[in-house]
Design a protein around this motif. Structure first.
Motif: not given
Length: 701
Positions: A348-361, A364-366, A411-413
């Motif tokens: 499972v993911w929170t929104r913040s975890e999901f965004a952190a996995a993709l990175g600040p760049e 928008d995609d996250a 990130d999940r690994s």
């Protein structure tokens, strides 16, 4: 401190090796101790991936006071239901006969000879409204044992007699002649399944909702039997497509890394029970491979099926593949999250975890993908949830997800992965061999055939001694009981599927050996049973049923042993021309009309085998030297949708062919390969081109 569970093949048993409870594995020794001490037996049944089993273990079995009471007043036995389904089925029936709903952990109190007299499931450490605590149950059972012993023994005897009658009623009289399966019976089954469909969310019934794997195999076979023509074939195809689409687009399916969870807690498939079982995934992988042969449908397009099948195959190899070959049984539902064990914590993911996995760049995609997958917003933004689109992704959404899949996986690994039960179960690995063999050709991935060979090789080398098959192995060593009927039949199913995919005669020969052993060990006095007629270590099980033999013909989360045997017998009859094996399969299927009165959902694999019987036998023999032309003919044959078809591949051979279907088949005058399309060994003129073979197969042989 350790008890007697250390070193067991089952991870579930090993998980309890450090408990203060003096657990013993199920066997004659434990019951003999109970008789010597004159105390009742407590039997706790569960499995490694079971969430509530872990809860009760932590609350009660790790508690010293509770353990002291169990150790002084009872002989305690721990059973892995996956290792001993024979034990589980008997005591689950006893639990339900006493008015309990059933489930795991299953808690059984029995006489020293194995006859149950009281049963329940999970008990909390403290009483709650409508439910006593576990220690209250222990006190009540002990009080009944010491103060009302005669009544307790009467209860055990009466229950054993009743259960024996119920189980005996299911034994199949395979000596009796069976009538032919009528096509209308199968068409009516499709109609009945439609009435049980959840029209809003897909699948069957309400919550909890399980993947109907054997039923899906029947629907896909029914749709393919006439190449989709006919009203019931079209209905079956649409129903299968809707069901597969609903599952593959839901939280039940791990969109990130593949694999299906055991079931959904909710009717809309949005909240899975996160344990992942080998048996679910191999069946669904094979269904997806067969769906791809049909070409998909509007409800569930081919490319979507291909993606789900590929991810599931990858997940199996990566997460369940074992170094010695074969596949582990399951992954736990629970995993560590924020320092504590949480159901589904790994997935499972929170929104913040999901965004952190993709990175600040990629912020928008996250944000966009988090919305696509339904991650909570607003006041619930810190709540973790599974990735759940609940619909087909739009092409641009799919492209966006694929672009970031590697980052999310990486990130999940880094999280703590769920525990794995690394015992090898023969039945499920036999089904895995069949699934990988079929998926290898459907996906165009020959490396999956290597994995199928590895699993089959382990089963043959470790589980099979030339006359008997053992059900379980661990770390390359077989242990425990002889296989049940389902183990022998599923391994035969896998062996024949692997032969069809490779043309390697060793697998055909092993399938024959398994069938010979199965008919020898599970048939007596004209009756078919799930347990071998002569079997050690089963005294308490038989006593619990007043000596009755058992057979459960119903297909549940896995096909029954009887329906698997019928399918393997039909396949062998098509290869060999064995009238006896075809007649035996027909006798087993003779019970189908009676079973269907309880509903088509309990007869999925039996229906699938009956469909194969009606559509076949259609035999394809491809003869000639290995090479690209033979491979093309082989691929064309394996792409056919007729469920009654078998495929044999080999070099020209005379009368002494190991596979009778290949006997007296020659190559072309120039040595090139030829394909022979036959019905009951009566063949059309051989053809050399893929197009001509396709035309003959379209005509049904």
């Amino acid at each position: 401190m350790t008890n007697r569970l250390a070193g067991q093949a089952s991870a579930y048993l090993r998980q309890h090796a450090g408990n203060p409870v003096d657990w013993q594995p199920y066997g004659d020794e434990a019951f003999a101790e109970a008789a010597r001490r004159d105390v009742p037996v407590f039997i706790s049944i569960g499995y490694a991936a079971c969430h509530w089993c872990h809860v009760m273990a932590h609350e009660s079995f790790e508690d010293q006071t509770t353990a002291d009471e169990l150790n002084s007043r009872f002989v305690s036995i721990k059973v892995d239901r996956e290792e001993r389904p024979d034990v589980d089925s008997v005591y689950m029936a006893a639990c339900q006969a006493m008015g309990e709903q059933g489930g795991w952990p299953l808690s059984i109190f029995a006489l020293p000879d194995g006859r149950a007299f009281y049963a329940g499931t999970y008990y909390p450490p403290r009483p709650v409204p409508g439910r006593p605590s576990f220690r209250q149950v222990l006190d009540a059972v002990w009080e009944a044992w010491t103060e009302r012993r005669e009544a307790v023994e009467r209860q055990g005897a009466a229950l054993a007699e009743g259960l024996g009658g119920v189980f005996s009623a299911h034994l199949l009289d395979i000596a009796a002649p069976a009538g032919a399966i009528e096509p209308q019976l199968l068409a009516d089954a499709v109609t009945a399944l439609v009435t049980h469909e959840d029209p809003e969310h897909g699948g069957f019934g309400g919550a909890p909702k399980f993947p109907p794997s054997p039923v899906l195999e029947f629907l896909v076979r029914h749709a393919g039997a006439t190449n989709g023509s006919g009203e019931s074939a079209a209905v079956a195809r649409a129903l299968a497509g809707r069901t597969l689409a609903a599952m593959c687009r839901s939280a039940l399916f791990d969109a990130l890394a593949g694999g299906f969870a055991r079931y959904s807690v909710t009717a809309d498939w949005s909240l899975p029970h996160y344990e992942k079982m080998l048996y679910d995934n191999v069946q669904l992988l094979r269904v997806l491979a067969h769906w791809m042969r049909l070409g998909g449908s509007e409800e569930f397009p081919l490319e979507e099926a291909r993606a789900a099948a590929g991810l599931t195959a990858d997940w199996m190899l990566r997460e369940l593949g074992l170094p010695e070959g074969g596949f582990a049984s399951s992954l736990d539902a629970d995993s560590e999250r924020d320092g504590r064990s949480v159901e589904g914590g790994y997935y499972v993911w929170t929104r913040s975890e999901f965004a952190a996995a993709l990175g600040p760049e990629a912020a928008d995609d996250a944000a966009r993908l988090a919305g696509v997958f339904g991650l909570p917003l607003g006041p619930h933004a810190d709540r973790a949830a599974p990735l759940h689109a609940g619909r087909a992704l739009e092409p641009e959404e799919r492209e966006l997800f694929e672009r970031h899949r590697a980052a999310l996986l990486a990130d999940r690994s880094r999280r703590t992965a769920p525990g794995r039960d690394d015992k090898v179960v023969a039945e499920w690995n036999g089904l895995a061999v069949a699934a990988l063999a079929d998926a290898a050709w459907a996906l165009g991935r020959p490396e999956l055939l290597e994995e199928a060979r590895g699993a089959a090789g382990l089963l043959q080398a470790v589980h099979w001694d030339g006359s008997r098959l053992l059900r379980v192995s661990h770390a390359g060593t077989a242990a425990g009981i002889e296989g049940l009927l389902a183990d022998y039949a599923a391994c035969a199913e896998g062996a024949f599927a692997l032969y069809a995919a490779t043309g390697e005669e060793r697998w055909y020969a092993w399938g024959e050996e398994l069938l010979a052993a199965a008919t020898r060990r599970f048939v007596a006095d004209g009756l078919l049973s799930d347990d071998a007629v002569e079997r050690t270590g089963a005294a308490a099980v038989q006593t619990a049923l007043a000596g009755a033999r058992t057979l459960d013909p119903h297909d549940t989360e896995t096909p029954s042993g009887a329906s698997l045997l019928a399918g393997a017998l039909l396949t062998h009859a098509a290869y060999s021309g064995s009238a006896d094996h075809r007649a035996l399969a027909s006798s087993i299927l003779g019970g189908l009309p009676t079973m269907l009165r309880q509903g088509a959902r309990v007869a999925g694999w039996s229906l699938a085998v009956a469909q194969a019987s009606l559509a076949g036998p259609l035999e394809v023999a491809i003869v000639g030297s290995p090479g690209e032309q033979r491979r093309r003919l082989h691929a064309e044959a394996l792409a056919a949708t007729n469920p009654g078809l078998v495929v044999a591949v080999g070099a020209p051979v005379g009368e002494d062919a190991r596979v009778p279907l290949l006997a007296h088949r020659g190559a072309a005058d120039d040595g090139g390969p030829l394909a022979y399309v036959c019905r009951e060994f009566a063949c059309r003129l051989p053809v050399a081109s893929r197009e001509a073979l396709r035309e003959q197969l379209a005509l049904g042989g």
